[in-house]
Design a protein around this motif. Structure first.
Motif, mmCIF file in Angstrom:
data_model
loop_
_atom_site.group_PDB
_atom_site.id
_atom_site.type_symbol
_atom_site.label_atom_id
_atom_site.label_comp_id
_atom_site.label_asym_id
_atom_site.label_seq_id
_atom_site.Cartn_x
_atom_site.Cartn_y
_atom_site.Cartn_z
ATOM 1 N N LEU A 30 3.266 15.986 -6.408
ATOM 2 C CA LEU A 30 2.830 15.335 -6.450
ATOM 3 C C LEU A 30 1.894 15.215 -5.517
ATOM 4 C CD1 LEU A 30 1.712 12.326 -7.015
ATOM 5 C CD2 LEU A 30 3.941 10.951 -6.005
ATOM 6 N N GLN A 31 0.375 15.266 -5.246
ATOM 7 C CA GLN A 31 -0.809 15.203 -3.798
ATOM 8 C C GLN A 31 -0.332 14.572 -3.911
ATOM 9 O OE1 GLN A 31 -1.264 17.335 -1.551
ATOM 10 N NE2 GLN A 31 -2.681 15.887 -0.993
ATOM 11 N N LEU A 32 -0.961 13.635 -2.336
ATOM 12 C CA LEU A 32 -1.372 12.134 -2.654
ATOM 13 C C LEU A 32 -1.621 12.907 -0.432
ATOM 14 C CD1 LEU A 32 1.717 9.706 -1.869
ATOM 15 C CD2 LEU A 32 -0.043 10.613 -3.671
ATOM 16 N N ASN A 33 -3.164 12.342 -0.599
ATOM 17 C CA ASN A 33 -3.530 11.813 0.806
ATOM 18 C C ASN A 33 -3.343 10.787 1.285
ATOM 19 O OD1 ASN A 33 -5.118 11.437 2.935
ATOM 20 N ND2 ASN A 33 -6.288 13.426 2.873
ATOM 21 N N ILE A 34 -2.787 9.756 2.310
ATOM 22 C CA ILE A 34 -2.600 8.370 2.290
ATOM 23 C C ILE A 34 -3.704 7.790 3.082
ATOM 24 C CG2 ILE A 34 -0.800 8.324 1.308
ATOM 25 C CD1 ILE A 34 1.050 7.945 3.748
ATOM 26 N N CYS A 35 -4.124 8.457 4.005
ATOM 27 C CA CYS A 35 -5.118 8.100 5.456
ATOM 28 C C CYS A 35 -4.590 6.540 5.504
ATOM 29 C CB CYS A 35 -6.524 7.624 4.716
ATOM 30 S SG CYS A 35 -7.865 7.342 5.421
ATOM 31 N N HIS A 36 -3.521 7.188 6.139
ATOM 32 C CA HIS A 36 -2.808 7.017 6.976
ATOM 33 C C HIS A 36 -2.927 6.352 8.478
ATOM 34 C CE1 HIS A 36 1.669 3.902 7.752
ATOM 35 N NE2 HIS A 36 -0.138 3.209 7.361
ATOM 36 N N GLY A 37 -3.487 7.661 9.032
ATOM 37 C CA GLY A 37 -3.499 7.579 10.673
ATOM 38 C C GLY A 37 -4.500 6.716 11.580
ATOM 39 N N GLY A 38 -5.423 5.688 10.144
ATOM 40 C CA GLY A 38 -6.052 5.029 11.226
ATOM 41 C C GLY A 38 -7.383 5.318 11.981
ATOM 42 N N MET A 39 -7.802 6.779 11.607
ATOM 43 C CA MET A 39 -8.537 6.888 12.663
ATOM 44 C C MET A 39 -9.791 7.292 11.604
ATOM 45 S SD MET A 39 -6.008 8.813 13.654
ATOM 46 C CE MET A 39 -5.621 10.237 13.175
ATOM 47 N N ALA A 40 -9.740 6.570 10.028
ATOM 48 C CA ALA A 40 -11.304 7.965 9.078
ATOM 49 C C ALA A 40 -11.019 5.936 8.410
ATOM 50 C CB ALA A 40 -10.605 9.030 8.051
ATOM 51 N N ARG A 44 -6.147 1.157 5.221
ATOM 52 C CA ARG A 44 -5.992 0.594 4.572
ATOM 53 C C ARG A 44 -5.430 -0.240 5.212
ATOM 54 N NH1 ARG A 44 -10.850 1.034 3.782
ATOM 55 N NH2 ARG A 44 -11.548 0.958 2.190
ATOM 56 N N GLY A 45 -4.000 0.218 5.972
ATOM 57 C CA GLY A 45 -3.182 -0.106 6.650
ATOM 58 C C GLY A 45 -1.764 0.302 5.825
ATOM 59 N N ASP A 46 -1.315 -0.878 5.871
ATOM 60 C CA ASP A 46 0.297 -0.483 5.647
ATOM 61 C C ASP A 46 0.144 -0.139 3.869
ATOM 62 O OD1 ASP A 46 1.761 0.627 7.143
ATOM 63 O OD2 ASP A 46 2.689 -1.146 7.204
ATOM 64 N N ALA A 47 -0.674 -0.713 3.095
ATOM 65 C CA ALA A 47 -1.138 -1.161 1.682
ATOM 66 C C ALA A 47 -0.716 -0.250 0.786
ATOM 67 C CB ALA A 47 -2.724 -2.075 1.549
ATOM 68 N N VAL A 48 -0.985 0.971 1.395
ATOM 69 C CA VAL A 48 -1.619 2.332 0.699
ATOM 70 C C VAL A 48 0.430 2.947 0.859
ATOM 71 C CG1 VAL A 48 -1.531 4.123 3.504
ATOM 72 C CG2 VAL A 48 -1.738 4.796 1.084
ATOM 73 N N MET A 49 1.000 2.622 1.803
ATOM 74 C CA MET A 49 2.896 2.737 1.477
ATOM 75 C C MET A 49 2.963 1.748 0.635
ATOM 76 S SD MET A 49 2.686 4.750 4.168
ATOM 77 C CE MET A 49 4.374 4.826 4.220
ATOM 78 N N ALA A 50 3.056 0.547 0.181
ATOM 79 C CA ALA A 50 3.587 0.292 -0.931
ATOM 80 C C ALA A 50 3.211 0.695 -2.476
ATOM 81 C CB ALA A 50 3.463 -1.090 -1.279
ATOM 82 N N SER A 239 -6.212 1.683 -1.857
ATOM 83 C CA SER A 239 -6.134 1.961 -0.776
ATOM 84 C C SER A 239 -5.834 2.999 0.352
ATOM 85 C CB SER A 239 -4.001 1.606 -0.923
ATOM 86 O OG SER A 239 -3.724 2.828 -1.772
ATOM 87 N N THR A 240 -6.139 4.501 -0.600
ATOM 88 C CA THR A 240 -6.677 5.260 0.281
ATOM 89 C C THR A 240 -7.991 5.888 -0.193
ATOM 90 O OG1 THR A 240 -6.066 7.922 0.975
ATOM 91 C CG2 THR A 240 -5.469 6.847 -1.407
ATOM 92 N N ASP A 241 -8.259 7.189 0.152
ATOM 93 C CA ASP A 241 -10.248 7.341 -0.763
ATOM 94 C C ASP A 241 -9.379 8.832 -1.771
ATOM 95 O OD1 ASP A 241 -9.352 9.412 1.322
ATOM 96 O OD2 ASP A 241 -11.353 9.604 2.014
ATOM 97 N N HIS A 242 -8.677 8.949 -1.933
ATOM 98 C CA HIS A 242 -8.330 9.941 -2.750
ATOM 99 C C HIS A 242 -7.164 9.621 -3.840
ATOM 100 C CE1 HIS A 242 -9.214 12.611 0.816
ATOM 101 N NE2 HIS A 242 -9.676 13.376 0.211
ATOM 102 N N PRO A 243 -7.609 9.920 -4.977
ATOM 103 C CA PRO A 243 -6.247 9.272 -6.128
ATOM 104 C C PRO A 243 -5.251 10.302 -5.669
ATOM 105 C CG PRO A 243 -8.459 11.318 -6.870
ATOM 106 C CD PRO A 243 -8.383 11.205 -5.311
ATOM 107 N N GLY A 244 -3.631 9.373 -6.618
ATOM 108 C CA GLY A 244 -2.848 10.932 -6.557
ATOM 109 C C GLY A 244 -2.745 12.302 -7.520
ATOM 110 N N TRP A 245 -2.646 13.433 -7.227
ATOM 111 C CA TRP A 245 -2.668 14.358 -8.268
ATOM 112 C C TRP A 245 -1.463 14.802 -8.415
ATOM 113 C CZ3 TRP A 245 -5.219 16.172 -11.676
ATOM 114 C CH2 TRP A 245 -5.199 17.740 -12.213
ATOM 115 N N LEU A 246 -1.095 14.793 -10.016
ATOM 116 C CA LEU A 246 0.278 14.641 -10.231
ATOM 117 C C LEU A 246 0.018 16.256 -11.502
ATOM 118 C CD1 LEU A 246 3.267 13.396 -10.177
ATOM 119 C CD2 LEU A 246 2.002 12.536 -12.595
ATOM 120 N N VAL A 247 0.786 17.078 -10.909
ATOM 121 C CA VAL A 247 1.032 18.161 -11.794
ATOM 122 C C VAL A 247 1.912 18.678 -12.508
ATOM 123 C CG1 VAL A 247 0.763 21.115 -11.274
ATOM 124 C CG2 VAL A 247 -1.018 19.101 -10.666
#
Length: 255
Positions: A30-40, A44-50, A239-247
């Motif tokens: 499972l590949q995720l880019n969660i954009c959780h650093g807050g700079m970009a 979307r804050g902690d919504a992506v963590m859930a 919750s982020t600008d990337h889909p999850g990528w499942l392989v």
């Protein structure tokens, strides 16, 4: 600034044995880019963590790669992942200090987790010699992290966003490194390179590996002793600008 800073941490890597045979085994990545650093702008804050925890629980990966994460996200995602070995690597500012997540003392970077049944003890991480330091996103020096040996060698990375030739140089650097790791080997991440373009992601493809991408910038490489099965894009519901990528990958049974 033309200075190049290299940070390398290696623990228990010397004397790593060849990877044990895992024939007939299916491995979910499972590949995720969660954009959780807050700079970009995708933050979307902690919504992506859930959402990330929900996707991890439902997909049950043995390998998890997470980009644009905060160091504290390791412990927050670990319960969803289950028993696993984890490694976090921070991106670096131009002065060599770790990039911090917005409004926090947590470091910003990448996470790799590997289920304990496959994980080894060897850890290696660092930043790239090739860096576009003039205006690379938020001026961070991009990083990679690898857990090598045992049944599987696994790496994650997030490559330069604003200069495709630099991203390509970084990709080639990492894949040359991975070529020396015990096999089977898997590399996942946000490479910021697409299949079509100049340069393209295809310009990085090394011998001995196959690759599947999400049609954009997220890709998974697997050594040729693994076979690709199903690939799935996962809607992260804004919750982020990337889909999850499942392989899914399979180590073919002999004969």
């Amino acid at each position: 600034m033309n200075r190049v800073i290299i940070v390398l941490v290696t623990l228990a890597f010397l004397g790593v044995p060849s990877a044990a045979k895992i024939t007939g085994t299916t491995i979910t990545v499972l590949q995720l880019n969660i954009c959780h650093g807050g700079m970009a702008g995708c933050y979307r804050g902690d919504a992506v963590m859930a959402k990330a925890a929900e996707v991890i629980r439902s997909s049950k990966p043995q390998v998890l790669s997470v980009n644009e994460a905060c160091s504290g996200d390791v412990d927050r995602l670990r319960p969803a992942m289950g028993p696993a070995r984890a490694l976090f690597v921070a991106a670096r500012d131009l002065d060599g200090t770790p990039v911090l997540c917005r409004g926090s003392d947590q470091h910003y970077g990448n996470i790799v987790m590997v289920a304990t049944a496959f994980a080894g003890l060897a850890e290696e991480s660092g930043i790239y010699a090739a860096q576009y330091t003039a205006a690379d996103g938020h001026r961070e020096l991009r990083a990679w992290a690898c857990l090598a040996a045992a049944h599987l060698s696994v790496c994650t990375t997030h490559l330069s966003a604003d200069n495709a030739p630099t991203a390509l140089a970084q990709c080639r650097d990492l894949m040359a490194r991975v070529a020396g790791y015990p096999r089977p080997a898997v590399v996942a991440g946000d490479f910021n390179l697409r299949d079509h373009g100049s340069p393209s992601m295809r310009d990085c493809d090394p011998g001995g590996f196959s690759r599947r991408g999400d049609g954009n910038v997220q890709h998974v490489y697997a050594s040729d002793d693994l076979s690709f099965g199903r690939t799935t894009k996962i809607d992260m519901m804004g919750s982020t600008d990337h889909p999850g990528w499942l392989v899914t990958l399979t180590a073919p049974s002999p004969g």
